[in-house]
Design an enzyme around this catalytic site. Structure first.
Site, PDB file in Angstrom:
ATOM      1  N   ASP A 179      10.311   6.976  -0.709  1.00 16.78           N
ATOM      2  CA  ASP A 179      10.042   6.078  -1.825  1.00 16.78           C
ATOM      3  C   ASP A 179      11.299   5.525  -2.463  1.00 16.78           C
ATOM      4  O   ASP A 179      11.327   4.375  -2.888  1.00 16.78           O
ATOM      5  CB  ASP A 179       9.207   6.812  -2.883  1.00 16.78           C
ATOM      6  CG  ASP A 179       8.551   5.848  -3.849  1.00 16.78           C
ATOM      7  OD1 ASP A 179       8.923   5.849  -5.038  1.00 16.78           O
ATOM      8  OD2 ASP A 179       7.680   5.079  -3.411  1.00 16.78           O
ATOM      9  N   LEU A 182       0.829  -1.204   0.000  1.00 19.30           N
ATOM     10  CA  LEU A 182       0.000   0.000   0.000  1.00 19.30           C
ATOM     11  C   LEU A 182       0.867   1.259   0.000  1.00 19.30           C
ATOM     12  O   LEU A 182       2.097   1.185   0.063  1.00 19.30           O
ATOM     13  CB  LEU A 182      -0.915  -0.014   1.229  1.00 19.30           C
ATOM     14  CG  LEU A 182      -1.901  -1.186   1.313  1.00 19.30           C
ATOM     15  CD1 LEU A 182      -2.597  -1.194   2.668  1.00 19.30           C
ATOM     16  CD2 LEU A 182      -2.926  -1.130   0.176  1.00 19.30           C
ATOM     17  N   LYS A 228       8.781  -1.340   1.493  1.00 12.70           N
ATOM     18  CA  LYS A 228       9.533  -0.390   2.306  1.00 12.70           C
ATOM     19  C   LYS A 228       8.931   1.008   2.167  1.00 12.70           C
ATOM     20  O   LYS A 228       8.265   1.293   1.187  1.00 12.70           O
ATOM     21  CB  LYS A 228      11.009  -0.419   1.935  1.00 12.70           C
ATOM     22  CG  LYS A 228      11.284  -0.419   0.413  1.00 12.70           C
ATOM     23  CD  LYS A 228      10.865   0.843  -0.249  1.00 12.70           C
ATOM     24  CE  LYS A 228      10.611   0.779  -1.678  1.00 12.70           C
ATOM     25  NZ  LYS A 228       9.909   1.999  -2.158  1.00 12.70           N
TER      26      LYS A 228
END
Length: 332
Positions: free
Chosen positions: A175, A73, A96
């Site tokens: 990210d 998610l 992660k």
């Protein structure tokens, strides 16, 4: 090996590469999928052979047939649903980073102490490309480690992408930069221990207050080796390289995050230069193989909730040093 029984949270695009393909390759079962939009979950299940669609994330986690929850998610939803899955007694393989900030990651670590297995998906660590960098240091062919450069960059996502949203723990460091930092942390055995942050700089995304478009971190290892960990989420091209420099030579993994696209390791020493090609089997497949071997046979894993917390602490420290706030927690 008895197949894993996997439940997938969300119908993320990355899931085909990160869990569907590896599950198929390993003979594991995709028992259930859930998504905010049931139609998307149904389409995902039909396309990828998932056995059934759950009505919600909570319903999937409660399913007694599901033993492993895979969580791809949005970043801000990693922590809450990892905690929910661990509380339900499920093993967790999460994308992660493991949580939005170090405080939440500490809660995840505590929840994982109940006997369930928790692993953060730094899949590159299992691929022969990364393992080869470690072998070159271990063999002393490169001499003593003196410097590490990691760069993870990509062209900008659309302005409405969740990766630009602070409430969902977006940002380049969350990210992308987590790969840069983790690749350096993994070099602790050849550098006297884990690195400390020396300084960090970053740039804010226009129109997205508090969100880092890029961030660079300077690190130092206990034995004096230095590190440069960089990330950029609005770069002109894709770059995902890791370069290790020793006293006798250096080696560069051209694409350590996506070795299925480029598996080259470039080695340069006094003896000359060479290119090693380590194979383009997906790093995600190696990762799921290792996770399954641990659950079924007790094989060791290099990643756990403690390691995830250490990475999250370093991410938070980088944000503060670069003038940003750590990512806020997301309530569900």
């Amino acid at each position: 090996m008895t197949p894993l029984r996997i439940g997938v949270l969300g119908a993320a695009r990355i899931a085909e590469l990160s869990i569907v393909g590896p599950a198929r390759a390993g003979g594991h079962r995709l028992v259930a999928v859930a998504a905010r939009d049931r139609a998307r979950a149904e389409a995902f299940a039909a396309a990828h052979g998932v056995e059934r669609v759950a009505g919600s994330y909570a319903e999937l986690i409660a399913d007694p047939e599901v033993e492993v929850v895979y969580n791809p998610l949005a970043n801000g939803l990693h922590g809450p649903w990892n905690l929910a899955a661990l509380a339900a007694g499920k093993h967790v393989l999460t994308e992660k980073p493991s949580a939005s900030n170090a405080r939440e990651a500490a809660e995840v670590r505590a929840a994982a102490e109940s006997g369930t297995v928790f692993m953060e998906g730094f899949h590159h660590l299992f691929h022969p490309v990364t393992l080869r960098l470690h072998e070159l240091l271990d063999s002393r062919e490169l001499g003593e480690l003196r410097h590490v450069e990691t760069m993870v960059a990509m062209p900008a996502p659309q302005d409405d992408d969740v990766r630009w949203q602070l409430p969902l723990a977006g940002g380049a460091l969350m990210d992308l930069g987590c790969y840069s930092l983790h690749a350096q942390r993994a070099l602790a055995p050849w550098a006297g221990g884990t690195p400390r942050l020396v300084a960090a700089r970053g740039g804010e995304r226009k129109g997205a207050p508090g969100i880092d478009e890029w961030l660079d971190a300077d690190l130092e290892f206990p034995d004096g080796a230095t590190g440069s960990a960089r990330c950029h989420m609005a770069h002109d091209t894709w770059r995902m390289s890791c370069r290790v420099v020793g006293t006798r030579g250096e080696a560069t993994a051209v694409n350590f995050v996506q070795p299925h696209l480029d598996d080259r390791v470039l080695v340069r020493t006094a003896a000359g230069e060479r290119v090693e090609e380590l194979g383009r089997r997906s790093s995600y497949t190696y990762q799921l193989d290792a996770f399954a071997a641990h659950l079924r046979n007790g094989a060791p894993l290099p990643l756990d909730a403690e390691d995830a917390l250490a990475t999250m602490r370093l991410i938070d420290a980088c944000y503060v040093a670069a003038g940003f706030a750590p990512r806020p927690r997301t309530d569900i």
